[in-house]
Motif scaffolding. Structure first.
Motif, short mmCIF file in Angstrom:
data_model
loop_
_atom_site.label_atom_id
_atom_site.label_comp_id
_atom_site.label_asym_id
_atom_site.label_seq_id
_atom_site.Cartn_x
_atom_site.Cartn_y
_atom_site.Cartn_z
N LEU A 257 47.51 6.16 4.30
CA LEU A 257 46.95 5.30 5.27
C LEU A 257 45.34 5.80 5.75
CD1 LEU A 257 46.75 2.81 7.29
CD2 LEU A 257 48.16 4.15 8.96
N MET A 258 45.20 6.95 6.10
CA MET A 258 44.08 7.61 6.42
C MET A 258 43.11 7.47 5.45
SD MET A 258 44.18 11.03 8.49
CE MET A 258 43.24 11.27 9.95
N TRP A 259 43.35 7.74 4.16
CA TRP A 259 42.55 7.71 2.92
C TRP A 259 42.14 6.33 2.66
CZ3 TRP A 259 38.43 9.75 1.47
CH2 TRP A 259 37.94 9.97 0.20
N THR A 260 42.98 5.34 2.76
CA THR A 260 42.79 3.80 2.41
C THR A 260 41.88 3.35 3.50
OG1 THR A 260 44.89 3.85 1.38
CG2 THR A 260 43.84 1.59 2.09
N ALA A 261 42.02 3.59 4.53
CA ALA A 261 41.17 3.15 5.88
C ALA A 261 39.78 3.67 5.57
CB ALA A 261 41.70 3.39 7.24
N THR A 262 39.58 4.99 5.19
CA THR A 262 38.23 5.49 4.87
C THR A 262 37.61 4.75 3.75
OG1 THR A 262 38.97 7.66 5.75
CG2 THR A 262 36.98 7.41 4.52
N LEU A 263 38.19 4.58 2.58
CA LEU A 263 37.66 3.83 1.47
C LEU A 263 37.50 2.39 1.62
CD1 LEU A 263 39.95 6.03 -1.03
CD2 LEU A 263 37.24 6.00 -0.72
N ALA A 264 38.08 2.15 2.76
CA ALA A 264 38.02 0.36 2.62
C ALA A 264 36.52 0.15 3.26
CB ALA A 264 38.97 0.08 3.90
N LEU A 265 35.83 1.07 3.89
CA LEU A 265 34.64 0.63 4.34
C LEU A 265 33.46 1.63 4.39
CD1 LEU A 265 33.18 -1.65 5.68
CD2 LEU A 265 33.60 -0.93 7.78
N ASN A 266 33.67 2.78 3.23
CA ASN A 266 32.92 3.56 2.80
C ASN A 266 31.66 3.27 2.03
OD1 ASN A 266 33.94 3.89 0.33
ND2 ASN A 266 33.66 6.15 0.37
N GLY A 267 31.48 1.78 1.78
CA GLY A 267 30.36 1.28 1.11
C GLY A 267 30.81 1.30 -0.26
N LEU A 268 31.73 1.91 -0.91
CA LEU A 268 31.97 1.76 -2.28
C LEU A 268 32.38 0.29 -2.93
CD1 LEU A 268 32.49 3.37 -4.86
CD2 LEU A 268 34.59 3.60 -4.31
N ILE A 269 33.39 -0.11 -2.23
CA ILE A 269 33.97 -1.58 -2.73
C ILE A 269 33.00 -2.57 -2.51
CG2 ILE A 269 36.26 -0.74 -2.55
CD1 ILE A 269 36.82 -2.81 -0.23
N GLY A 270 31.95 -2.43 -1.69
CA GLY A 270 31.18 -3.57 -1.42
C GLY A 270 29.93 -3.65 -2.22
N VAL A 271 29.85 -2.49 -3.11
CA VAL A 271 28.49 -2.52 -3.95
C VAL A 271 28.59 -3.67 -4.97
CG1 VAL A 271 27.97 -0.28 -3.56
CG2 VAL A 271 29.12 -0.97 -5.72
N GLY A 272 27.32 -4.30 -5.05
CA GLY A 272 27.37 -5.30 -6.33
C GLY A 272 27.87 -6.44 -6.02
N VAL A 273 28.55 -6.75 -4.98
CA VAL A 273 29.31 -8.00 -4.67
C VAL A 273 28.90 -8.68 -3.30
CG1 VAL A 273 31.49 -7.02 -5.71
CG2 VAL A 273 31.23 -6.92 -3.38
N PRO A 274 29.10 -10.11 -3.28
CA PRO A 274 28.66 -10.96 -2.25
C PRO A 274 29.39 -10.22 -1.09
CG PRO A 274 29.36 -12.30 -3.89
CD PRO A 274 29.71 -10.89 -4.38
#
Lengths: 385, 385
Positions: free
Chosen positions: B242-259
Motif C-alpha cells: 500500500l505504501m509503495w503503491t501510493a508513492t508510485l501513484a503520484l511520483n510523476g512516472l505514470i503521468g509522463v507522455g499521457v494526457p
C-alpha cells in the motif's frame, strides 16, 4: 517485500526533436567532449545536430568507442580529458558508449590505477565528471542508471561497476533517432531489455505486487511491440514505447525490494569475451537453458509469468512453467536472435573454456540463491548447444 | 506517446526500522526543525524514534500542522525558522504535513509576499531549504513529488503549487508506522491513491503502452490490497505494498507522455474548502459522477480499464465503460468511503456555493480537453447528490 533504497536523479527528456534541449541542460560555459562509437553518429546527422545545439560552447570529439567498450580505448579519452581540461562529457550513442563514458567520467582524476574503478566495483569512486547522454539505441538502460560494464581485452575481463556518481545528469531520448538502426540492433535491444526485466522478476515470490505488475507490463509491452519494431521501423509510437520500455527495464525501479538473479548475464558475458557474440545473442542462448535448469527454484514465479505475461491458464504449475520457457525461446527466435550455440557455429568445444573463464572471474556462486556453481553452469551451457 | 520530461531525485529508504537511517542522510551539523501534525506522532513513539536517530544534532519541533495544511499555521513555522536559523527540515507525518513543509521550505527567505509561493504556482520559487520526510500515512505521494496543496482559510482558497526545489531529499517509508492508523485514514489513503492513478490514466488513448500497464498494475494492486489493509492492519506485506503503491501513484512516472485530467480533484477541493470533508471523501463523491458525465470523451479508455483492471470481457464498449464506473463506486463503498453528498448529510443546497467557489478560483476549463466548464461541473455535482 524486501527492504530497499531507491534513488535515480537522471532527468529524462523524451520526444522527437529534443536534441535541441541540449542548450538548456548543458552548462553555458562548459568545455564539452562529445564521445561516440562508429561513424553512424556522423552519417545519420545526429552528431551535427548535437553540435548545433551546443551553440557557442567549446567542444571536441572522441569517437571509436566499440560495442562492449574496452578499457584500452577509453583510457585514451581519459588522457585527452586530463590533458585538455574538458569539464562536461556528452555520450552520443547506445549503451556501450554510455557505459564507456561512465568509466571515463569516473577515471578522470581517479588517484592511482584507473582500472580499480572497475575492479573495486565502483566502491572507490569519490567524484566523476558530470555528463549527459543522447541515446540512439534502446537496449541497455544505461541512460538512466548508475551501472557500467567494461571489457579489458588484455585480461579477457568483462566486469560491471556501479556508483551514484555516474548517473547521467540527463538523457535525451528521441525515438526518431532509432529509425535508421540496423535490424540486428533492434532485435538485440528487445532481447536485452526483455532479459533485464526477467533477471529482476523470475526468482521467487516475495509479495511485491507492484514490482511484479510493472515487470509484467514491460514484458508484455516488449512481446507486443518487438516484432512490430522490426516490421515497421518508422512507426513513431512503437519506437517510442520500445525506447521508454528499455529504459524502465533497468533504471532500478522494478528491481527494488525483490530478489534478483543476473546469472544469465554472467554466463553470457563469458561468451562475449571469448567468442565475440553480441551481448543480446549470449542472453538468448543462456536464458532458456538457465530457466529450464532452475525450474525447481523458479517454478512458482515461472507459472505466474506464464499466466500473466503469456496468458496460459490451463495445466499444472509445472506445465505452465515449462510452457513459458518454450514461449520465451520462441519469442527470441521471432525477434531473429538465435537461442543455441549452434546458431552461431559454436560447438561443445566452447564449454571448457567458458567454465574456466567463469572460474577465473570468480563467478562460482550465482543466482538469487547464490547456488549456481560451475557444475550447474556447465549443465546450462551444455543444454544450450 | 506525447513528449515529456521526467525528473525525480528523491531518495526512498524503505522498510521496517529504517528511521535509524536518518543519521546517515541528515547532514551531520544540521540544525533541524521537525514538523508534524497532531499528537499521534508523539504518542506512537515515532517522534522519539526520530529524535534518537538525529543523535547529537540540534533540533526543535513545530507541531500542529492540520489536515489540508493552512497558510495561517505554516507561516508561523516560517517565522520561527527565519528567527532561529534552522537549516534542515524534517516532515514527520502524512501528505498534509509534507505538503506544509514544502511550502515552509520555499517560503523561508522568499522575497516579498510569501503567499505568492502558492498563487504563482511555484514558478517564482528560486531556492528552498533542504528537507526530508518520515512518512506515516500512505496516500498522497507527496513524499516523492514536487507538488503541494495549501489552504488559506481567510480566502477560502485551496491551491496547488509545484517546483523542482521542493522535492524531498529523502523519504523514509516504514510500513510498520501505518499499523496504528485509524481505519478512516487507510480508507482515505487507498481512495486517494486510486484517484491519483485514475486522473493520469482515464483520458483518451495515446499508445502509451507502458504508462497504461503501470497505471493498471497500481489500480489492480489497490483493489486487491485495499480491503485487506482494513481487515488485517498488521499484515506487513499488505501495508508495504500500500505504501509503495501510493508513492508510485503520484511520483510523476505514470503521468509522463499521457494526457491528464485532474478535474475530480479540482471539484473535490471546493467541497473540502466549503464543507470540510476529507480530501478522499470528496474524490469518492466526484469521480463516479464525473466519469459518467464524461462517458463520451472517456469511453475508449474506460472500456480498456474495464477489461484490464476489472476483467470485464463481454458487452459493447459502452457497456463495459458503464460497468467499470459502477465497480469503481462499489470499490470506494467497500473501502468504507461514501460516494454521494447524502452520505455526508449534504443536500442540493451545496451546489450553488460550490459552483461559485469554482468560478472564484477560475476553475472553468478543466479536464484533459479543458472543456469542463461550470455548466458541466454543475451536472457532475448534481448527479452526485
Amino acid at each position: 517485500m524486501n527492504n530497499f533504497e531507491f534513488y535515480n536523479p537522471t532527468r529524462i527528456i523524451f520526444g522527437e526533436g529534443k536534441i535541441s534541449e541540449l542548450d538548456r541542460v548543458v552548462p553555458k560555459n562548459a568545455k564539452v567532449l562529445i564521445l561516440f562509437g562508429g561513424e553512424s553518429a556522423r552519417k545519420t546527422g545526429t552528431l551535427s545536430e548535437v553540435e548545433q545545439a551546443l551553440g557557442s560552447r567549446t567542444f571536441d570529439h572522441f569517437g571509436g568507442i566499440e560495442a562492449n567498450p574496452r578499457y584500452e580505448t577509453l583510457i585514451k579519452a581519459v588522457d585527452k580529458i586530463e590533458k585538455e581540461g574538458f569539464d562536461f562529457l556528452l555520450a552520443v550513442g547506445g549503451g556501450s558508449v554510455i557505459d564507456g563514458v561512465k568509466f571515463v567520467a569516473a577515471a578522470v582524476n581517479y588517484p592511482g590505477d584507473k582500472w580499480e574503478v572497475v575492479t573495486n566495483r565502483g566502491a572507490t569512486i569519490k567524484t566523476a565528471l558530470p555528463f549527459g547522454t543522447v541515446l540512439t539505441l534502446p537496449a541497455t538502460g544505461s541512460e538512466m542508471n548508475k551501472g557500467s560494464v567494461i571489457t579489458r581485452e588484455e585480461l579477457h575481463s568483462k566486469l560491471a561497476f556501479m556508483s551514484d556518481h555516474v548517473f547521467p545528469q540527463f538523457s535525451i531520448l528521441d525515438p526518431v533517432k532509432t529509425y535508421t538502426l540496423p535490424t540486428r540492433q533492434i532485435s538485440n535491444g528487445v532481447v536485452d531489455a526483455f532479459v533485464h526485466v526477467i533477471e529482476q522478476y523470475l526468482t521467487y515470490p516475495v509479495n511485491a505486487y507492484v514490482q511484479d505488475a510493472f515487470a509484467e507490463g514491460l514484458l508484455k509491452t516488449l512481446i507486443e511491440i518487438g516484432p512490430k519494431a522490426l516490421e515497421t521501423p518508422k512507426d513513431y509510437d512503437i519506437r517510442a514505447n520500445l525506447m521508454w520500455t528499455a529504459t524502465l527495464a533497468l533504471n532500478g525501479l522494478i528491481g527494488v525490494g525483490v530478489p534478483q538473479d543476473w546469472s544469465t548475464h554472467m554466463l553470457g558475458h563469458e561468451i562475449t569475451v571469448l567468442y565475440g557474440l553480441d551481448h543480446a545473442q549470449t542472453l538468448a542462448i543462456v536464458l532458456p537453458s538457465m530457466l529450464a535448469e532452475r525450474l525447481p527454484q523458479k517454478q512458482a514465479k515461472l507459472a505466474q509469468y506464464a499466466e500473466r505475461v503469456w496468458g496460459i491458464t490451463s495445466g499444472s504449475e509445472q506445465e505452465k512453467a515449462l510452457k513459458s520457457i518454450e514461449l520465451t525461446r520462441a519469442f527470441f527466435e521471432k525477434m531473429q536472435v538465435g537461442t543455441r550455440f549452434s546458431d552461431y557455429q559454436l560447438t561443445q568445444d566452447v564449454i571448457e573454456p567458458l567454465i574456466n573463464s567463469l572460474a577465473a572471474h570468480d563467478m562460482v556462486k550465482l543466482g538469487e540463491h547464490q547456488d549456481i556453481d560451475l557444475v550447474v553452469s556447465r549443465r546450462v551451457y551444455t543444454a544450450a548447444l
